[in-house]
Design a protein around this motif. Structure first.
Motif, PDB file in Angstrom:
ATOM      1  N   ASP A  58      78.745 -10.564 -20.984  1.00 31.62           N
ATOM      2  CA  ASP A  58      78.028 -11.827 -20.697  1.00 31.62           C
ATOM      3  C   ASP A  58      78.793 -12.820 -20.953  1.00 31.62           C
ATOM      4  N   ALA A  59      79.484 -12.931 -21.952  1.00 35.80           N
ATOM      5  CA  ALA A  59      80.535 -13.848 -22.434  1.00 35.80           C
ATOM      6  C   ALA A  59      81.592 -14.116 -21.214  1.00 35.80           C
ATOM      7  N   PHE A  60      82.206 -12.957 -20.657  1.00 38.03           N
ATOM      8  CA  PHE A  60      83.226 -12.971 -19.903  1.00 38.03           C
ATOM      9  C   PHE A  60      82.528 -13.685 -18.387  1.00 38.03           C
ATOM     10  N   MET A  61      81.459 -13.328 -18.061  1.00 43.37           N
ATOM     11  CA  MET A  61      80.643 -13.622 -17.204  1.00 43.37           C
ATOM     12  C   MET A  61      80.450 -15.244 -16.855  1.00 43.37           C
ATOM     13  N   ALA A  62      80.118 -15.693 -18.214  1.00 44.39           N
ATOM     14  CA  ALA A  62      79.780 -17.049 -18.558  1.00 44.39           C
ATOM     15  C   ALA A  62      81.106 -17.763 -18.163  1.00 44.39           C
ATOM     16  N   ALA A  63      82.120 -17.455 -18.804  1.00 46.82           N
ATOM     17  CA  ALA A  63      83.588 -18.124 -18.544  1.00 46.82           C
ATOM     18  C   ALA A  63      84.049 -18.234 -16.985  1.00 46.82           C
ATOM     19  N   GLU A  64      83.715 -17.075 -16.375  1.00 44.34           N
ATOM     20  CA  GLU A  64      84.165 -17.006 -15.203  1.00 44.34           C
ATOM     21  C   GLU A  64      83.356 -18.154 -14.328  1.00 44.34           C
ATOM     22  N   SER A  65      82.159 -17.979 -14.491  1.00 44.23           N
ATOM     23  CA  SER A  65      81.272 -18.911 -13.653  1.00 44.23           C
ATOM     24  C   SER A  65      81.876 -20.501 -13.832  1.00 44.23           C
ATOM     25  N   GLU A  66      82.026 -20.847 -15.406  1.00 48.03           N
ATOM     26  CA  GLU A  66      82.477 -22.056 -15.670  1.00 48.03           C
ATOM     27  C   GLU A  66      83.795 -22.409 -14.782  1.00 48.03           C
ATOM     28  N   ALA A  67      84.873 -21.244 -14.902  1.00 47.24           N
ATOM     29  CA  ALA A  67      85.852 -21.341 -14.099  1.00 47.24           C
ATOM     30  C   ALA A  67      85.554 -21.820 -12.356  1.00 47.24           C
ATOM     31  N   CYS A  68      84.625 -21.017 -11.991  1.00 48.22           N
ATOM     32  CA  CYS A  68      84.410 -21.499 -10.692  1.00 48.22           C
ATOM     33  C   CYS A  68      83.831 -22.810 -10.394  1.00 48.22           C
ATOM     34  N   LYS A  69      83.056 -23.247 -11.297  1.00 51.59           N
ATOM     35  CA  LYS A  69      82.633 -24.555 -11.280  1.00 51.59           C
ATOM     36  C   LYS A  69      83.763 -25.753 -11.418  1.00 51.59           C
ATOM     37  N   SER A  70      84.735 -25.356 -12.228  1.00 52.47           N
ATOM     38  CA  SER A  70      85.485 -26.149 -12.567  1.00 52.47           C
ATOM     39  C   SER A  70      86.634 -26.382 -11.096  1.00 52.47           C
ATOM     40  N   ILE A  71      86.763 -25.341 -10.641  1.00 58.54           N
ATOM     41  CA  ILE A  71      87.525 -25.171  -9.266  1.00 58.54           C
ATOM     42  C   ILE A  71      87.035 -26.090  -8.202  1.00 58.54           C
ATOM     43  N   VAL A  72      85.546 -25.835  -8.064  1.00 58.96           N
ATOM     44  CA  VAL A  72      85.061 -26.393  -7.195  1.00 58.96           C
ATOM     45  C   VAL A  72      84.800 -28.074  -7.197  1.00 58.96           C
ATOM     46  N   LYS A  73      84.714 -28.365  -8.787  1.00 60.87           N
ATOM     47  CA  LYS A  73      84.808 -29.692  -9.133  1.00 60.87           C
ATOM     48  C   LYS A  73      86.255 -30.699  -8.610  1.00 60.87           C
ATOM     49  N   GLN A  74      87.129 -29.918  -9.150  1.00 60.09           N
ATOM     50  CA  GLN A  74      88.480 -30.375  -8.529  1.00 60.09           C
ATOM     51  C   GLN A  74      88.484 -30.509  -7.085  1.00 60.09           C
ATOM     52  N   LEU A  75      88.183 -29.573  -6.456  1.00 57.86           N
ATOM     53  CA  LEU A  75      88.107 -29.455  -4.777  1.00 57.86           C
ATOM     54  C   LEU A  75      87.124 -30.649  -4.111  1.00 57.86           C
ATOM     55  N   GLU A  76      86.064 -30.871  -4.864  1.00 57.60           N
ATOM     56  CA  GLU A  76      85.144 -31.975  -4.506  1.00 57.60           C
ATOM     57  C   GLU A  76      85.902 -33.381  -4.551  1.00 57.60           C
ATOM     58  N   THR A  77      86.553 -33.586  -5.655  1.00 56.17           N
ATOM     59  CA  THR A  77      87.506 -34.439  -6.003  1.00 56.17           C
ATOM     60  C   THR A  77      88.560 -34.809  -4.835  1.00 56.17           C
ATOM     61  N   LEU A  78      88.905 -33.829  -4.554  1.00 57.43           N
ATOM     62  CA  LEU A  78      90.296 -33.896  -3.359  1.00 57.43           C
ATOM     63  C   LEU A  78      89.409 -34.013  -1.948  1.00 57.43           C
ATOM     64  N   ARG A  79      88.508 -33.479  -1.768  1.00 59.22           N
ATOM     65  CA  ARG A  79      87.619 -34.117  -0.540  1.00 59.22           C
ATOM     66  C   ARG A  79      87.415 -35.669  -0.314  1.00 59.22           C
ATOM     67  N   ARG A  80      87.093 -35.917  -1.448  1.00 56.05           N
ATOM     68  CA  ARG A  80      86.707 -37.548  -1.425  1.00 56.05           C
ATOM     69  C   ARG A  80      88.113 -38.310  -1.126  1.00 56.05           C
ATOM     70  N   GLU A  81      89.263 -37.597  -1.595  1.00 58.04           N
ATOM     71  CA  GLU A  81      90.442 -38.441  -1.178  1.00 58.04           C
ATOM     72  C   GLU A  81      91.033 -37.786   0.032  1.00 58.04           C
ATOM     73  N   HIS A  82      90.202 -36.989   1.101  1.00 58.42           N
ATOM     74  CA  HIS A  82      90.805 -36.771   2.257  1.00 58.42           C
ATOM     75  C   HIS A  82      91.907 -35.620   2.116  1.00 58.42           C
ATOM     76  N   TYR A  83      91.874 -34.628   1.181  1.00 55.10           N
ATOM     77  CA  TYR A  83      93.089 -33.748   0.927  1.00 55.10           C
ATOM     78  C   TYR A  83      92.924 -32.722   2.198  1.00 55.10           C
ATOM     79  N   LYS A  84      94.248 -32.363   2.562  1.00 56.66           N
ATOM     80  CA  LYS A  84      94.253 -31.335   3.718  1.00 56.66           C
ATOM     81  C   LYS A  84      93.381 -30.277   3.811  1.00 56.66           C
TER      82      LYS A  84
END
Length: 203
Positions: A58-84
């Motif tokens: 359960d602890a591992f899956m929670a960490a994995e979910s947080e990692a996915c959230k972090s990745i998507v958050k970074q990509l959403e920021t780049l989307r606003r900056e019109h990243y390729k």
């Protein structure tokens, strides 16, 4: 799938080549690459194996979910900056198919690609990493195999067989693309992935 954010999410059992091929695809598409296990380590200071072994599934899956959230958050920021586009290739962990929260975080934004490798090839790669301790104990096993406490290499292969069958069924069911990768060169398998992706989306 939203066209606002494009992710190629590579899935498959450990040692199927997700990280190697993920980096090669990212280079081909000139986009970012993320490995969820690396992001877990960046966020926690612990490897995925350490979290699973010491704190449980359960602890591992929670960490994995947080990692996915972090990745998507970074990509959403780049989307606003019109990243390729496409914005990223992600290599997911071997147990991603059992993490409902992590799957939901990526699903609407991603093309899920199941990299299916031959069972014997994958098992051989696991066996290659095994170290035999002074008392004959097997070290360096993936947590899901170590939990079964195999005593011999033959038992390791038996445990892996059941795991392989179960995981293959789960990944096949959730994948947008299923591609069988033979024991071929990295270059050949990269081209197989690109060809498969080009059939279903405009990458």
């Amino acid at each position: 799938m939203s066209e606002d954010l494009k992710i190629i999410a590579l899935m498959g059992i450990k040692h199927c080549g997700k990280t190697t091929q993920g980096k090669r695809l990212a280079a081909f598409y000139d986009c970012l690459f993320f490995d969820t296990d690396d992001v877990i380590f960046q966020q926690t200071g612990k490897t995925a194996r350490e979290i699973y072994s010491n704190s449980g599934k359960d602890a591992f899956m929670a960490a994995e979910s947080e990692a996915c959230k972090s990745i998507v958050k970074q990509l959403e920021t780049l989307r606003r900056e019109h990243y390729k586009m496409p914005y990223a290739v992600i290599s997911t962990g071997g147990g991603f198919c059992n993490n409902e929260e992590a799957k939901a975080i990526l699903k609407e934004k991603s093309t899920f690609v199941f990299m299916k490798t031959d069972e014997i090839v994958a098992a051989d790669r696991i066996v290659k990493e095994i170290e035999i301790g002074t008392n004959g104990e097997l070290k360096g096993l993936p947590a899901y195999i170590a939990s079964k406490k195999p005593k011999t290499i033959e038992e390791v292969r038996s445990v892996f067989h059941d795991f392989y069958e179960e995981r293959s069924a789960l990944y096949s069911a959730m994948a947008d693309i299923v591609i069988e990768l033979p024991q071929a060169s990295k270059e050949e398998n990269t081209q197989r992935l690109i060809n498969a992706l080009n059939k279903v989306r405009n990458c």
